[in-house]
Design an enzyme around this catalytic site. Structure first.
Site, PDB file in Angstrom:
ATOM      1  N   CYS A   1       1.073  -0.861   0.203  1.00 19.17           N
ATOM      2  CA  CYS A   1      -0.196  -0.212  -0.153  1.00 19.17           C
ATOM      3  C   CYS A   1       0.924   1.427   0.013  1.00 19.17           C
ATOM      4  O   CYS A   1       1.173   2.275  -0.629  1.00 19.17           O
ATOM      5  CB  CYS A   1      -1.118   0.191   1.249  1.00 19.17           C
ATOM      6  SG  CYS A   1      -0.243  -0.580   2.923  1.00 19.17           S
TER       7      CYS A   1
HETATM    8  N1  LIG Z   1      -4.360  -4.268   5.185  1.00 15.68           N
HETATM    9  C1  LIG Z   1      -3.680  -3.545   3.923  1.00 15.68           C
HETATM   10  O1  LIG Z   1      -4.180  -1.786   4.031  1.00 15.68           O
HETATM   11  C2  LIG Z   1      -3.152  -3.765   3.370  1.00 15.68           C
HETATM   12  C3  LIG Z   1      -2.550  -3.132   2.240  1.00 15.68           C
HETATM   13  C4  LIG Z   1      -1.613  -3.589   1.080  1.00 15.68           C
HETATM   14  C5  LIG Z   1      -1.115  -5.575   1.255  1.00 15.68           C
HETATM   15  N2  LIG Z   1      -1.562  -5.874   2.490  1.00 15.68           N
HETATM   16  C6  LIG Z   1      -1.420  -7.286   2.281  1.00 15.68           C
HETATM   17  O2  LIG Z   1      -2.191  -8.306   2.732  1.00 15.68           O
HETATM   18  C7  LIG Z   1      -1.925  -9.163   2.983  1.00 15.68           C
HETATM   19  C8  LIG Z   1      -3.358  -9.716   4.268  1.00 15.68           C
HETATM   20  O3  LIG Z   1      -3.603  -8.376   5.015  1.00 15.68           O
HETATM   21  P1  LIG Z   1      -4.787  -7.839   6.044  1.00 15.68           P
HETATM   22  O4  LIG Z   1      -4.191  -7.186   5.934  1.00 15.68           O
HETATM   23  O5  LIG Z   1      -6.308  -8.106   4.590  1.00 15.68           O
HETATM   24  O6  LIG Z   1      -4.355  -9.154   7.305  1.00 15.68           O
HETATM   25  P2  LIG Z   1      -5.473  -9.453   7.808  1.00 15.68           P
HETATM   26  O7  LIG Z   1      -6.783  -8.930   8.366  1.00 15.68           O
HETATM   27  O8  LIG Z   1      -4.410  -9.401   9.785  1.00 15.68           O
HETATM   28  O9  LIG Z   1      -6.229 -10.918   7.395  1.00 15.68           O
HETATM   29  C9  LIG Z   1      -5.244 -11.788   7.107  1.00 15.68           C
HETATM   30  C10 LIG Z   1      -6.302 -13.114   7.431  1.00 15.68           C
HETATM   31  O10 LIG Z   1      -5.128 -14.741   7.512  1.00 15.68           O
HETATM   32  C11 LIG Z   1      -5.531 -15.663   7.581  1.00 15.68           C
HETATM   33  N3  LIG Z   1      -5.066 -16.188   7.913  1.00 15.68           N
HETATM   34  C12 LIG Z   1      -3.642 -16.319   9.198  1.00 15.68           C
HETATM   35  N4  LIG Z   1      -2.991 -17.046   9.066  1.00 15.68           N
HETATM   36  C13 LIG Z   1      -2.810 -18.087   8.536  1.00 15.68           C
HETATM   37  C14 LIG Z   1      -2.518 -18.711   7.568  1.00 15.68           C
HETATM   38  N5  LIG Z   1      -1.167 -19.621   8.244  1.00 15.68           N
HETATM   39  N6  LIG Z   1      -3.043 -19.340   6.891  1.00 15.68           N
HETATM   40  C15 LIG Z   1      -4.245 -19.108   6.232  1.00 15.68           C
HETATM   41  N7  LIG Z   1      -4.919 -18.048   6.525  1.00 15.68           N
HETATM   42  C16 LIG Z   1      -4.160 -17.057   7.856  1.00 15.68           C
HETATM   43  C17 LIG Z   1      -6.848 -14.762   9.336  1.00 15.68           C
HETATM   44  O11 LIG Z   1      -8.124 -15.283   8.348  1.00 15.68           O
HETATM   45  P3  LIG Z   1      -8.910 -16.918   9.252  1.00 15.68           P
HETATM   46  O12 LIG Z   1      -8.858 -16.465  10.426  1.00 15.68           O
HETATM   47  O13 LIG Z   1     -10.430 -16.709   8.459  1.00 15.68           O
HETATM   48  O14 LIG Z   1      -8.207 -17.650   8.566  1.00 15.68           O
HETATM   49  C18 LIG Z   1      -6.545 -13.040   8.641  1.00 15.68           C
HETATM   50  O15 LIG Z   1      -7.800 -12.665   8.593  1.00 15.68           O
HETATM   51  C19 LIG Z   1      -0.615  -9.140   4.177  1.00 15.68           C
HETATM   52  O16 LIG Z   1       0.307  -9.369   3.751  1.00 15.68           O
HETATM   53  C20 LIG Z   1      -0.807  -7.336   4.065  1.00 15.68           C
HETATM   54  O17 LIG Z   1       1.026  -7.323   4.091  1.00 15.68           O
HETATM   55  C21 LIG Z   1      -2.410  -5.667   3.083  1.00 15.68           C
END
Ligand SMILES: NC(=O)c1ccc[n+]([C@@H]2O[C@H](COP(=O)([O-])OP(=O)(O)OC[C@H]3O[C@@H](n4cnc5c(N)ncnc54)[C@H](OP(=O)(O)O)[C@@H]3O)[C@@H](O)[C@H]2O)c1
Length: 324
Positions: free
Chosen positions: A135
């Site tokens: 981001c």
């Molecule tokens: N947030 C942002 O603004 C943003 C922007 C750009 C890129 N990103 C990137 O996008 C990715 C996701 O970000 P996010 O903000 O959506 O993260 P998040 O809100 O923490 O969600 C990640 C989800 O992954 C699942 N999870 C956790 N450990 C896991 C595992 N070992 N195997 C399978 N599923 C697992 C969990 O869902 P369950 O408990 O339902 O399995 C968790 O809710 C990250 O790499 C982040 O750096 C984020």
């Protein structure tokens, strides 16, 4: 209709993808995988989707879907792909930083293309594996790419950027706790943020020398969006700077060069990046603003999917800003 699978659908980027794809007329969501919510309604995690879908989370993975989106933290995407072998026909779009750098881009026989459409559109159209940009990296690169291409980015580059709390993911932490974050502001990872690697690779892709980037990320007292202010020495006029940017973004569907000073809320809830230029003495100040969950993550992922599958680039992404 392309069949879609979403991994990590209870998180923030996963939730944004579900919202966007439910309203995309060329795709259907086949499954949303969760390690913790299998069998529960999607709305148990995303209450704004009550009434919008009867889908439930699943613990089963359909490895034959047309597109799989991985919305997982760093390291978890590659682990997930080791444990679940998708069909060779499945297009993979990863939102983590597992495959963004050239040194990490080849994995299990696929080479991931860095998914910034303003930079790599033709390669994105041809690939079956895509690393969606970070981001902060999206906001900062869009503010610098025209200068890098023109070879006028040779002096030090100073970036000060502020992000909303959703940038840190759905899991509560010390610095996302309301009592700490509200009415507060702080910096973190000064000059060492992990997105510097991908920013550097994109800027260097034009073959011109570029200056050192001094990037100071800040945590803001709001939930969504990134506002980045970047300045560097620029010997040309304000008009010359503007024409570099308007030429570079002539064909861009979501990046606009804006004459008036910009603010964050004009892009929040949209897939747009707004860019404003300000010349002061020999300094060019570039302000860029995006929604971290849309142009900074899930919106850009859908834009990339549209390009990869041959859909209209803007399909499902005509969104209204939450400006008031
Ligand atoms: N947030 C942002 O603004 C943003 C922007 C750009 C890129 N990103 C990137 O996008 C990715 C996701 O970000 P996010 O903000 O959506 O993260 P998040 O809100 O923490 O969600 C990640 C989800 O992954 C699942 N999870 C956790 N450990 C896991 C595992 N070992 N195997 C399978 N599923 C697992 C969990 O869902 P369950 O408990 O339902 O399995 C968790 O809710 C990250 O790499 C982040 O750096 C984020």
């Amino acid at each position: 209709m392309a069949k879609i699978g979403i991994i990590g659908g209870s998180g923030y980027t996963g939730g944004e993808l579900i919202r966007l794809l439910l309203n995309h007329s060329d795709v259907t969501i086949d499954f949303v995988y969760s390690t913790t919510r299998a069998g529960k309604k999607i709305s148990s995690a995303h209450s704004d989707l009550i009434g919008a879908t009867d889908l439930t989370f699943t613990g089963e993975v359909n490895t034959q879907v047309d597109v799989v989106f991985l919305c997982l933290g760093h390291g978890n995407s590659s682990n997930f792909l080791k444990e679940h072998k998708f069909s060779e026909e499945t297009v993979i779009i990863d939102l983590s930083n597992d495959f963004r750098l050239q040194a990490d881009a080849t994995f299990q026989g696929r080479t991931y293309v860095y998914g910034l459409p303003e930079l790599n559109k033709e390669a994105i159209k041809k690939t079956d594996a895509l690393a969606n940009p970070g981001c902060f990296a999206t906001a900062i690169q869009l503010g610098l790419l025209p200068l890098a291409k023109a070879g006028v980015l040779q002096e030090d580059i100073h970036v000060n950027a502020v992000t909303g709390s959703t940038g840190a993911g759905v899991k509560p932490g010390d610095t996302t706790h309301f009592s700490w974050r509200n009415n507060n502001v702080s910096w973190y990872k000064p000059f060492t943020h992990q997105h510097l690697g991908e920013i550097g690779e994109s800027l260097n892709s034009f073959g011109n020398p570029t200056g050192k980037i001094y990037f100071l990320p800040n945590r803001g007292n709001f939930t969504r969006g990134i506002l980045a202010t970047t300045y560097t020495k620029f010997n040309g006029s304000a008009e010359e700077a503007k024409s570099l940017f308007t030429d570079f973004y002539q064909e861009a569907k979501f990046t606009q060069v804006v004459d008036e000073p910009i603010h964050l809320k004009q892009v929040v809830n949209t897939n747009n990046c707004h860019i404003h230029l300000h010349k002061h003495d020999d300094i060019l100040l570039v302000t860029s603003a995006i929604d971290n969950l849309l142009k900074g993550a899930s919106g850009q992922a859908v834009q990339n999917m549209n390009l990869m599958l041959g859909f209209k680039e803007s399909k499902g992404l005509k969104l209204k800003a939450g400006v008031f």
